[in-house]
Design a protein around this motif. Structure first.
Motif, mmCIF file in Angstrom:
data_model
loop_
_atom_site.group_PDB
_atom_site.id
_atom_site.type_symbol
_atom_site.label_atom_id
_atom_site.label_comp_id
_atom_site.label_asym_id
_atom_site.label_seq_id
_atom_site.Cartn_x
_atom_site.Cartn_y
_atom_site.Cartn_z
ATOM 1 N N ASP A 50 -2.387 -1.080 -11.752
ATOM 2 C CA ASP A 50 -3.718 -0.653 -11.324
ATOM 3 C C ASP A 50 -3.886 0.855 -11.268
ATOM 4 O O ASP A 50 -4.991 1.334 -11.015
ATOM 5 C CB ASP A 50 -4.024 -1.228 -9.937
ATOM 6 C CG ASP A 50 -4.231 -2.727 -9.946
ATOM 7 O OD1 ASP A 50 -5.055 -3.198 -10.748
ATOM 8 O OD2 ASP A 50 -3.559 -3.431 -9.172
ATOM 9 N N GLY A 51 -2.799 1.591 -11.457
ATOM 10 C CA GLY A 51 -2.883 3.033 -11.301
ATOM 11 C C GLY A 51 -3.072 3.462 -9.868
ATOM 12 O O GLY A 51 -3.497 4.583 -9.589
ATOM 13 N N ARG A 93 -3.646 -1.603 1.302
ATOM 14 C CA ARG A 93 -4.667 -1.692 2.345
ATOM 15 C C ARG A 93 -5.321 -3.068 2.386
ATOM 16 O O ARG A 93 -5.630 -3.591 3.465
ATOM 17 C CB ARG A 93 -5.742 -0.623 2.112
ATOM 18 C CG ARG A 93 -5.269 0.806 2.327
ATOM 19 C CD ARG A 93 -6.450 1.762 2.343
ATOM 20 N NE ARG A 93 -6.016 3.161 2.467
ATOM 21 C CZ ARG A 93 -5.868 3.995 1.450
ATOM 22 N NH1 ARG A 93 -6.156 3.584 0.205
ATOM 23 N NH2 ARG A 93 -5.467 5.226 1.645
ATOM 24 N N ALA A 94 -5.535 -3.655 1.192
ATOM 25 C CA ALA A 94 -6.260 -4.921 1.118
ATOM 26 C C ALA A 94 -5.434 -6.114 1.590
ATOM 27 O O ALA A 94 -6.000 -7.151 1.979
ATOM 28 C CB ALA A 94 -6.735 -5.163 -0.314
ATOM 29 N N THR A 95 -4.112 -5.986 1.559
ATOM 30 C CA THR A 95 -3.260 -7.159 1.833
ATOM 31 C C THR A 95 -2.274 -6.939 2.966
ATOM 32 O O THR A 95 -1.372 -7.766 3.164
ATOM 33 C CB THR A 95 -2.476 -7.537 0.566
ATOM 34 O OG1 THR A 95 -1.665 -6.423 0.147
ATOM 35 C CG2 THR A 95 -3.413 -7.943 -0.565
ATOM 36 N N HIS A 107 5.363 -12.524 -5.318
ATOM 37 C CA HIS A 107 5.546 -11.233 -6.008
ATOM 38 C C HIS A 107 4.483 -11.062 -7.093
ATOM 39 O O HIS A 107 4.507 -11.745 -8.116
ATOM 40 C CB HIS A 107 6.934 -11.200 -6.647
ATOM 41 C CG HIS A 107 7.379 -9.836 -7.100
ATOM 42 N ND1 HIS A 107 6.501 -8.839 -7.471
ATOM 43 C CD2 HIS A 107 8.626 -9.294 -7.244
ATOM 44 C CE1 HIS A 107 7.179 -7.759 -7.820
ATOM 45 N NE2 HIS A 107 8.476 -8.001 -7.683
ATOM 46 N N HIS A 108 3.517 -10.164 -6.841
ATOM 47 C CA HIS A 108 2.583 -9.756 -7.907
ATOM 48 C C HIS A 108 3.407 -8.995 -8.945
ATOM 49 O O HIS A 108 4.203 -8.114 -8.594
ATOM 50 C CB HIS A 108 1.466 -8.883 -7.336
ATOM 51 C CG HIS A 108 1.935 -7.623 -6.679
ATOM 52 N ND1 HIS A 108 1.815 -6.373 -7.255
ATOM 53 C CD2 HIS A 108 2.545 -7.402 -5.484
ATOM 54 C CE1 HIS A 108 2.314 -5.459 -6.458
ATOM 55 N NE2 HIS A 108 2.767 -6.053 -5.366
ATOM 56 N N HIS A 109 3.223 -9.295 -10.230
ATOM 57 C CA HIS A 109 4.156 -8.772 -11.226
ATOM 58 C C HIS A 109 3.448 -8.516 -12.544
ATOM 59 O O HIS A 109 2.614 -9.313 -12.994
ATOM 60 C CB HIS A 109 5.291 -9.773 -11.440
ATOM 61 C CG HIS A 109 6.537 -9.198 -12.063
ATOM 62 N ND1 HIS A 109 6.603 -8.843 -13.399
ATOM 63 C CD2 HIS A 109 7.751 -8.936 -11.536
ATOM 64 C CE1 HIS A 109 7.819 -8.387 -13.668
ATOM 65 N NE2 HIS A 109 8.535 -8.417 -12.552
ATOM 66 N N THR A 166 -2.934 -7.930 -11.041
ATOM 67 C CA THR A 166 -3.859 -6.905 -10.566
ATOM 68 C C THR A 166 -4.149 -7.038 -9.075
ATOM 69 O O THR A 166 -3.841 -8.055 -8.440
ATOM 70 C CB THR A 166 -5.191 -6.998 -11.314
ATOM 71 O OG1 THR A 166 -5.830 -8.241 -10.961
ATOM 72 C CG2 THR A 166 -4.990 -6.958 -12.824
ATOM 73 N N LYS A 167 -4.764 -5.998 -8.529
ATOM 74 C CA LYS A 167 -5.179 -6.051 -7.126
ATOM 75 C C LYS A 167 -6.134 -7.211 -6.889
ATOM 76 O O LYS A 167 -5.989 -7.957 -5.900
ATOM 77 C CB LYS A 167 -5.847 -4.723 -6.734
ATOM 78 C CG LYS A 167 -6.347 -4.698 -5.292
ATOM 79 C CD LYS A 167 -6.916 -3.343 -4.923
ATOM 80 C CE LYS A 167 -8.247 -3.089 -5.577
ATOM 81 N NZ LYS A 167 -8.903 -1.854 -5.095
ATOM 82 N N GLU A 168 -7.099 -7.380 -7.799
ATOM 83 C CA GLU A 168 -8.080 -8.446 -7.625
ATOM 84 C C GLU A 168 -7.422 -9.825 -7.661
ATOM 85 O O GLU A 168 -7.760 -10.707 -6.867
ATOM 86 C CB GLU A 168 -9.149 -8.345 -8.716
ATOM 87 C CG GLU A 168 -10.092 -7.162 -8.582
ATOM 88 C CD GLU A 168 -9.440 -5.819 -8.934
ATOM 89 O OE1 GLU A 168 -8.397 -5.822 -9.639
ATOM 90 O OE2 GLU A 168 -9.969 -4.784 -8.516
ATOM 91 N N GLU A 169 -6.477 -10.006 -8.580
ATOM 92 C CA GLU A 169 -5.787 -11.295 -8.667
ATOM 93 C C GLU A 169 -4.938 -11.556 -7.433
ATOM 94 O O GLU A 169 -4.879 -12.685 -6.930
ATOM 95 C CB GLU A 169 -4.924 -11.338 -9.928
ATOM 96 C CG GLU A 169 -5.738 -11.426 -11.212
ATOM 97 C CD GLU A 169 -4.904 -11.143 -12.464
ATOM 98 O OE1 GLU A 169 -5.357 -11.530 -13.561
ATOM 99 O OE2 GLU A 169 -3.823 -10.523 -12.347
ATOM 100 N N THR A 170 -4.291 -10.528 -6.942
ATOM 101 C CA THR A 170 -3.441 -10.691 -5.757
ATOM 102 C C THR A 170 -4.278 -11.015 -4.533
ATOM 103 O O THR A 170 -3.924 -11.898 -3.734
ATOM 104 C CB THR A 170 -2.613 -9.420 -5.519
ATOM 105 O OG1 THR A 170 -1.905 -9.080 -6.716
ATOM 106 C CG2 THR A 170 -1.613 -9.633 -4.394
ATOM 107 N N ILE A 171 -5.391 -10.326 -4.371
ATOM 108 C CA ILE A 171 -6.292 -10.614 -3.251
ATOM 109 C C ILE A 171 -6.820 -12.040 -3.351
ATOM 110 O O ILE A 171 -6.865 -12.783 -2.361
ATOM 111 C CB ILE A 171 -7.458 -9.603 -3.217
ATOM 112 C CG1 ILE A 171 -6.941 -8.215 -2.867
ATOM 113 C CG2 ILE A 171 -8.534 -10.045 -2.235
ATOM 114 C CD1 ILE A 171 -7.982 -7.116 -3.025
#
Length: 308
Positions: free
Chosen positions: A205-206, A213-215, A167-169, A176-181
């Motif tokens: 991230d707004g 899309r990335a994940t 869970h990204h939180h 963030t998106k970058e951290e999750t990727i």
């Protein structure tokens, strides 16, 4: 009121997705007095009445035997439970015993997911820290420690018939998106999957669709949570914590905020997602009656999402 989930009136997704609702609408584990009057039975009755087929576990639940008996009696599936890991802070060996116990608990309940969030340095539960300006970050040396630890937990989860979904939180080392990727790239896709949460993606991230899309290939569990933008901005200006932001009304259920869920829903469907989506909204049940908001979300699902 329906005292058990009636298949004839339950939510029927035309694309085969299973729908549930998270217990945080009824009671909050981080602030025990919020919703303290609500019981497991209250929640199960509301879920059955509004046609949601599943939910997750919460800290206020009674012993597992009582949970299973109550959920089975109401026809509600227990899908998953949150687990706070401290892999970076304490080391993986210190985390394994509690994680194994959680997996045993979920296996007994017939769950299919275990939700993991790394809480080393987390500020999500600190009421004196602004959630919009302060978050922990991992050093380059700490990233492989977390990834390797999660891979090990993934093996344990699978040995209990469970999928580990990360869970990204907000307020954590993976927000963030970058951290999750980066985390998905560093972990074994056979052992570690992702829980995608629209509310955390939007506030963090707004943007909802960028992370989705990335994940998409790693997503095995989904929370649909909406955001009230005016309340988010109010909390940002007031430099509120995560807990005080949700108490002030930052989150709500789909159909009551600003997110257009038709795009993420259609994207998930088009990419073959057929697992669980749980409606979720951290709110004060004294202000936002859970049964009322469960109905609001269901109406939105049927009138807008399923028609898209």
């Amino acid at each position: 009121m329906s005292f058990t989930l009636d298949p004839a009136t339950a939510i029927k997704d035309p694309n085969g997705i299973s729908w549930g609702m998270h217990p945080i609408s009824w009671r909050n584990d981080d602030i025990p007095e919020v919703g303290a009057w609500n019981t497991l039975e209250d929640m199960l009755l509301d879920l059955a009445d509004t046609g949601y087929a599943g939910t997750e576990c919460a800290g206020f639940f009674p012993p597992k035997e009582e949970v299973k008996a109550a959920a089975d009696a109401r026809g509600i599936r227990i899908v998953a439970q949150w687990f706070s890991s401290f892999i970076v802070r304490d080391g993986i060996d210190a985390v394994v015993p509690d994680f194994t116990a959680t997996c045993e608990y979920l296996q007994f309940l017939g769950a299919t997911r275990v939700v993991v969030s790394e809480q080393t340095g987390s500020v999500q539960g600190k009421r004196d820290v602004c959630i919009f300006e302060n978050k922990p970050v991992l050093s380059d040396e700490e990233w492989p420690v977390l990834a390797e630890g999660l891979n090990r937990l993934g093996e344990i989860a699978q040995s209990h018939g469970l999928e580990l979904v990360y869970h990204h939180h907000l307020g954590t080392v993976v927000q963030t998106k970058e951290e999750t990727i980066r985390l998905m790239e560093a972990t074994d896709p056979a052992l570690v999957s992702l829980l995608f949460d629209t509310g955390h993606a939007f506030v963090g991230d707004g943007d909802v669709m960028g992370l989705l899309r990335a994940t998409i290939e790693r997503i095995k569990h989904v929370h649909f949570k909406d955001v009230r933008p005016e309340k988010m901005e109010e909390s940002r200006q007031a430099q509120r914590s995560f807990l005080d932001s949700f108490l002030a009304g930052m989150f709500t259920v789909p159909g009551d905020g600003t997110i257009d869920f038709t795009e993420p829903y259609r994207f998930l469907v088009d990419h073959g997602y057929r697992d669980w989506i749980l409606v979720e909204a951290e709110q004060d049940p004294a202000i936002a009656n859970p049964l009322t908001y469960a109905r609001i979300a269901r109406n939105y699902l049927e009138d807008t999402l399923f028609a898209s």
